[in-house]
Write an enzyme that holds these catalytic residues in place. Structure first.
Site, PDB file in Angstrom:
ATOM      1  N   HIS A  70       2.102   1.879  -2.998  1.00  0.00           N
ATOM      2  CA  HIS A  70       1.589   2.541  -3.600  1.00  0.00           C
ATOM      3  C   HIS A  70       1.847   4.624  -4.021  1.00  0.00           C
ATOM      4  O   HIS A  70       1.231   5.153  -4.479  1.00  0.00           O
ATOM      5  CB  HIS A  70       0.191   3.190  -3.325  1.00  0.00           C
ATOM      6  CG  HIS A  70      -0.523   1.706  -3.200  1.00  0.00           C
ATOM      7  ND1 HIS A  70      -1.641   1.364  -2.915  1.00  0.00           N
ATOM      8  CD2 HIS A  70      -0.436   0.440  -3.681  1.00  0.00           C
ATOM      9  CE1 HIS A  70      -2.256   0.065  -3.082  1.00  0.00           C
ATOM     10  NE2 HIS A  70      -1.197  -0.544  -3.329  1.00  0.00           N
ATOM     11  N   ASP A  99       0.987  -1.340   0.089  1.00  0.00           N
ATOM     12  CA  ASP A  99       0.007  -0.111   0.168  1.00  0.00           C
ATOM     13  C   ASP A  99       1.054   0.920   0.024  1.00  0.00           C
ATOM     14  O   ASP A  99       1.891   1.477  -0.589  1.00  0.00           O
ATOM     15  CB  ASP A  99      -0.745   0.275   1.303  1.00  0.00           C
ATOM     16  CG  ASP A  99      -2.407   0.833   0.727  1.00  0.00           C
ATOM     17  OD1 ASP A  99      -2.190   1.719   0.311  1.00  0.00           O
ATOM     18  OD2 ASP A  99      -3.444  -0.215   0.907  1.00  0.00           O
TER      19      ASP A  99
END
Length: 387
Positions: free
Chosen positions: A236, A213
């Site tokens: 991310h 993430d």
């Protein structure tokens, strides 16, 4: 011996004498990775907390199973507690043991706590597999959390394989994270590397972060954040947001992100807000000296975040984004549109600056897309500007 040397000799020995060391093994901690040492760690903390002199909690080499630990500093007689870790702290391998507990290791209401070294291993891989298989699973725990604390230092710490967030800083002032490593698989869901919210004066420097993430996520209520010298990937990217879920929400301001390398990440630098009314804001942000290597969305503002079109259909984000500068950002995009500024239709972005942003796509020119965004652009080569 000169008078100056005599002074330093006695000063050094006085410092040693006034710093009490609490070895967790003396409180019953076992370094075999099988015996739960939670009570031993908490007992060592209790002794350090009760001491009127500077204290050091020492964790020798070895593997220490910790079921769960909560360290509260509200009643500590002296603020300064140093934790030196030469070993590994290990979470239970069965994710059901702590999967719904919120946090694995928590510090709350502490002041001048410093953690040097050590590995915090959340053993979250089996929970990731459960989640990726769409089975019914616990939400998962954050590996290392700080709440309502001041003057925190983390140096040379490794946090890996957390069930969810790896490091959380919430409601803190003056936290310095340096030389930190965060390690997790690129397919590990919701495993943000470092999440900061409702905090001020937080710096994250010279750290390597790879997760499934956000490498670093910045939530509501943050100010005066300094992020520098970060290697991010997989993951991310570095995100401000998601913001604007609540109608009344604190904003984010005075954020610097500089000297960062993104490698193979989903995003580079991102600002993300829910497409719903909110009093939040993002202002005075600098992204500077950044290298992108095969990044899907190197620069992105997404103010139309509405997963599955639930809770926010056909609405505009109330979060006001202003005075955001992108300076000296170069490298390669994995998609043709390297800059995507998709701002709110009800509260457009203003004061956006793109200065010397040069991103290429497949050895050619990358594109930029701007919607509801105003500002200026200069110093472009490969990239076609949209401002």
């Amino acid at each position: 011996m000169s008078p100056l040397a005599v002074f330093f000799f006695f000063f050094f020995n006085l410092s040693l004498a006034s710093n009490t060391i609490y070895n967790v093994q003396n409180y019953g901690a076992k370094s075999n990775g099988k015996t739960d040492s939670s009570k031993a760690f908490l007992s060592a903390w209790g002794s350090a907390c009760a001491s009127t002199s500077a204290s050091t909690i020492y964790v020798p080499r070895g593997i220490y199973l910790i079921r769960k630990a909560y360290f509260n500093g509200q009643t500590c007689k002296r603020n300064a507690i140093t934790i030196r870790i030469d070993g590994t702290l290990l979470a239970p391998s069965d994710y059901n043991v702590i999967g719904n507990d919120g946090n694995w290791i928590t510090f709350e209401n502490v002041n001048r706590v410093s953690i040097y070294g050590g590995i915090f291993d959340g053993q979250g891989a089996s929970l990731w597999t459960c989640k990726n298989s769409k089975n019914t699973c616990p939400e998962g725990t954050t590996a290392l959390a700080f709440y309502n604390s001041n003057n925190i230092v983390m140096n040379g710490v490794i946090v890996q394989n957390s069930q969810m967030f790896h490091i959380l800083v919430d409601g803190c002032n003056n936290a310095k994270l340096q030389g930190v490593k965060v390690l997790a698989s690129g397919n590990s869901p919701n495993t943000d590397g470092i999440h900061v919210q409702s905090s001020s004066g937080v710096s994250i420097m010279n750290s390597n972060i790879g997760t499934g993430d956000d490498c670093i996520s910045i939530g509501p209520g943050n100010s005066n954040l300094w992020i520098e010298g970060i290697a991010c990937g997989p993951g991310h990217g570095i995100s401000i947001g998601s913001l604007g879920w609540a109608s009344k929400e604190q904003g984010v301001q005075n954020v610097t992100v500089k000297t960062v390398t993104f490698t193979g990440t989903q995003n580079g630098v991102r600002v993300k807000t829910w497409a719903r009314p909110s009093s939040g804001f993002v202002r005075h942000v600098l992204f500077q000296h950044i290298v992108m290597s095969n990044v899907q969305n190197p620069i992105i503002i997404d103010q139309n975040y509405c997963p599955n079109h639930e809770s926010c259909p056909h609405q505009g984000s109330g979060v006001k984004i202003s005075d955001v500068t992108y300076q000296d950002i170069h490298g390669t995009s994995a998609t043709e549109v390297a800059v995507k500024l998709n701002c709110s239709k009800t509260n457009p972005c203003s004061g956006i600056t793109l200065d010397n942003v040069n991103l290429s796509y497949k050895n050619g020119r990358a594109e930029a897309s701007c919607v509801n965004a105003a500002g200026r652009a200069s110093g472009f080569k490969e990239l076609t500007s949209c401002l």
